[in-house]
Design an enzyme around this catalytic site. Sequence first.
Site, PDB file in Angstrom:
ATOM      1  N   GLU A 182      44.933  38.203  43.897  1.00 27.25           N
ATOM      2  CA  GLU A 182      45.906  39.299  43.900  1.00 27.25           C
ATOM      3  C   GLU A 182      45.933  40.025  42.559  1.00 27.25           C
ATOM      4  O   GLU A 182      46.009  41.255  42.502  1.00 27.25           O
ATOM      5  CB  GLU A 182      47.307  38.782  44.244  1.00 27.25           C
ATOM      6  CG  GLU A 182      47.456  38.228  45.644  1.00 27.25           C
ATOM      7  CD  GLU A 182      47.472  39.289  46.737  1.00 27.25           C
ATOM      8  OE1 GLU A 182      47.395  40.495  46.425  1.00 27.25           O
ATOM      9  OE2 GLU A 182      47.550  38.899  47.924  1.00 27.25           O
ATOM     10  N   ARG A 186      44.872  43.967  42.391  1.00 28.13           N
ATOM     11  CA  ARG A 186      45.972  44.883  42.073  1.00 28.13           C
ATOM     12  C   ARG A 186      45.941  45.317  40.606  1.00 28.13           C
ATOM     13  O   ARG A 186      46.017  46.506  40.304  1.00 28.13           O
ATOM     14  CB  ARG A 186      47.323  44.223  42.385  1.00 28.13           C
ATOM     15  CG  ARG A 186      47.489  43.819  43.843  1.00 28.13           C
ATOM     16  CD  ARG A 186      48.918  43.441  44.153  1.00 28.13           C
ATOM     17  NE  ARG A 186      49.007  42.633  45.367  1.00 28.13           N
ATOM     18  CZ  ARG A 186      50.058  42.608  46.179  1.00 28.13           C
ATOM     19  NH1 ARG A 186      51.122  43.352  45.908  1.00 28.13           N
ATOM     20  NH2 ARG A 186      50.064  41.843  47.251  1.00 28.13           N
ATOM     21  N   ASP A 315      38.895  38.492  55.604  1.00 31.97           N
ATOM     22  CA  ASP A 315      38.690  39.943  55.664  1.00 31.97           C
ATOM     23  C   ASP A 315      37.882  40.580  54.539  1.00 31.97           C
ATOM     24  O   ASP A 315      36.775  41.087  54.745  1.00 31.97           O
ATOM     25  CB  ASP A 315      40.042  40.663  55.818  1.00 31.97           C
ATOM     26  CG  ASP A 315      41.112  40.190  54.828  1.00 31.97           C
ATOM     27  OD1 ASP A 315      40.780  39.422  53.911  1.00 31.97           O
ATOM     28  OD2 ASP A 315      42.276  40.599  54.986  1.00 31.97           O
ATOM     29  N   GLU A 448      46.417  48.778  56.618  1.00 31.57           N
ATOM     30  CA  GLU A 448      45.073  48.613  57.190  1.00 31.57           C
ATOM     31  C   GLU A 448      44.763  49.575  58.334  1.00 31.57           C
ATOM     32  O   GLU A 448      43.631  50.071  58.463  1.00 31.57           O
ATOM     33  CB  GLU A 448      44.866  47.163  57.658  1.00 31.57           C
ATOM     34  CG  GLU A 448      44.744  46.161  56.530  1.00 31.57           C
ATOM     35  CD  GLU A 448      46.068  45.810  55.864  1.00 31.57           C
ATOM     36  OE1 GLU A 448      46.042  45.312  54.722  1.00 31.57           O
ATOM     37  OE2 GLU A 448      47.135  46.048  56.484  1.00 31.57           O
ATOM     38  N   THR A 534      39.677  46.650  47.648  1.00 31.88           N
ATOM     39  CA  THR A 534      40.471  46.268  48.816  1.00 31.88           C
ATOM     40  C   THR A 534      41.949  46.585  48.659  1.00 31.88           C
ATOM     41  O   THR A 534      42.720  46.464  49.598  1.00 31.88           O
ATOM     42  CB  THR A 534      40.250  44.782  49.172  1.00 31.88           C
ATOM     43  OG1 THR A 534      40.673  44.551  50.514  1.00 31.88           O
ATOM     44  CG2 THR A 534      40.990  43.868  48.209  1.00 31.88           C
TER      45      THR A 534
END
Length: 556
Positions: A182, A186, A315, A448, A534
């Site tokens: 994360e 981010r 994913d 998404e 992503t």
Amino acid sequence: MNVLPTENSSREKREIREEEERLRNKIRADHEKALEEAKEKLKKSREEIRAEIQTEKNKVAQDMKTKEKKPLPPVSIPKLIGISGGDPEDTDIRKKREKIKEMMKYAWDNYRLYGWGHNELRPIAKKGHSTNIFGSSQMGATIVDALDTLYIMGLHDEFRDGQKWIEDNLDFSVNSEVSVFEVNIRFIGGLLAAYYLSEEEIFKIKAVQLAEKLLPAFNTPTGIPWAMVNLKSGVGRNWGWASAGSSILAEFGTLHMEFVHLSYLTGDPVYYKKVMHIRKLLQKMDRPNGLYPNYLNPRTGRWGQYHTSVGGLGDSFYEYLLKAWLMSDKTDHEARRMYDDAIEAIEKHLIKKSRGGLTFIGEWKNGHLEKKMGHLACFAGGMFALGADGSRDKAGHYLELGAEIARTCHESYDRTALKLGPESFKFDGAVEAVAVRQAEKYYILRPEVIETYWYLWRFTHDPRYRQWGWEATLAIEKYCRVSGGFSGVKDVYSSTPAHDDVQQSFFLAETLKYLYLLFSGDDLLPLDHWVFNTEAHPLPVLHLANTTLSGNPAVR
């Protein structure tokens, strides 16, 4: 002359006694000095003492800033195309784009007002919010995540406010255990994108400082990183709930883009080597039915339970195989081969058509296919479209497959009371594209489905994708906008939903950015020049002469 052993030992004892006496005298003198200083301090007023403390603090802060601003080696930035503009000619489309910009400003302004410096915002309670992925510290996740969206939308005053907070407050030397994945997507992704868009050196410096703090997570017997690392101590561990102490495919497989850019910008090959080591290890491993299980033990190098998903836990690993190839100006053929092989296995074993004619991606679990698709897996429609060109003479097939996934995910939205999609939905008998369990009926401002609409719009210009995107915009505006920002909802099938009272940082980074791009011209961040990580942070394609993947001596 020979010295007797007894003489030697007595001399050593004498020297030890003298050394001890010297130490005692030094300690006594230090104590006396400290007492004198304390007496002097007590003579001073409280204001004088405070002023002295502040002076010392300022000195330490200045020393840290000097250290932080140590310049990195100069690197020529790839020619950046389409970092602004994209103004639509159509009046109606322009109004829709302006509405999305207004929503972004509303989300940001409320965070600025009620959650500034906190990781996220509770927009109903009107206070800061955080989760365990960010550890215990206030790292301003929303600020870092939102920067590039603000820049792209032309909200430059807001961008500068965020930049100032980062310059003054963003500190990674904190005793805090964070998610490597994360924080990479981010923070490092957000800082790198902000650097490329604005060319402000501070963002590059901060990205590199943070990356150095993540490197100890790779200190495992296999080089597969831990899921979490303490930014101060460097101690890593995995999530307690992960299968047999395993690391997670989507987490250790979603570092490549950012780490390649870190090596490119610093000239330090360590980041590139870490992610390439992960790739080489995965290539050597047996894969059941050609599929990658979601769990891998970083101590033994063995798979955990055989659970494969294109939704959560799996994913973005597949996404980054494709994007590694795109980011390398299509020269990283190894990544492209791995992607092609993976999606062929996915199509063979996981992609099915429901009785009602909806194409969905199931999950392989405990030896059988679960006919359930997560909201997270809806990104795959966009991935198939993005990877269609260059896919072993099957471009048309994969573009069509992407369109079918987009339609299925739109149905998951359309079949709810709020026209917002649930967290996951089933295809079981009479039930199609609908959540069954109460725990799966929530919507937390996820991007998404809109991400897939945008990619399909870029590649087909079919107006349905803008229509579906606008339906989602209106639903978010109607049901998620609250007095202090935007909140997720707990049940998309209830016409009077309860709110979860969290404005996720990815709402500003991804959901609103993809909506804005959906209603912008293709000249804004064109896909042959930019690749989105992503978390929707745009990073430039590293063309042949610049890329770490074409034998750049800095990395070799």
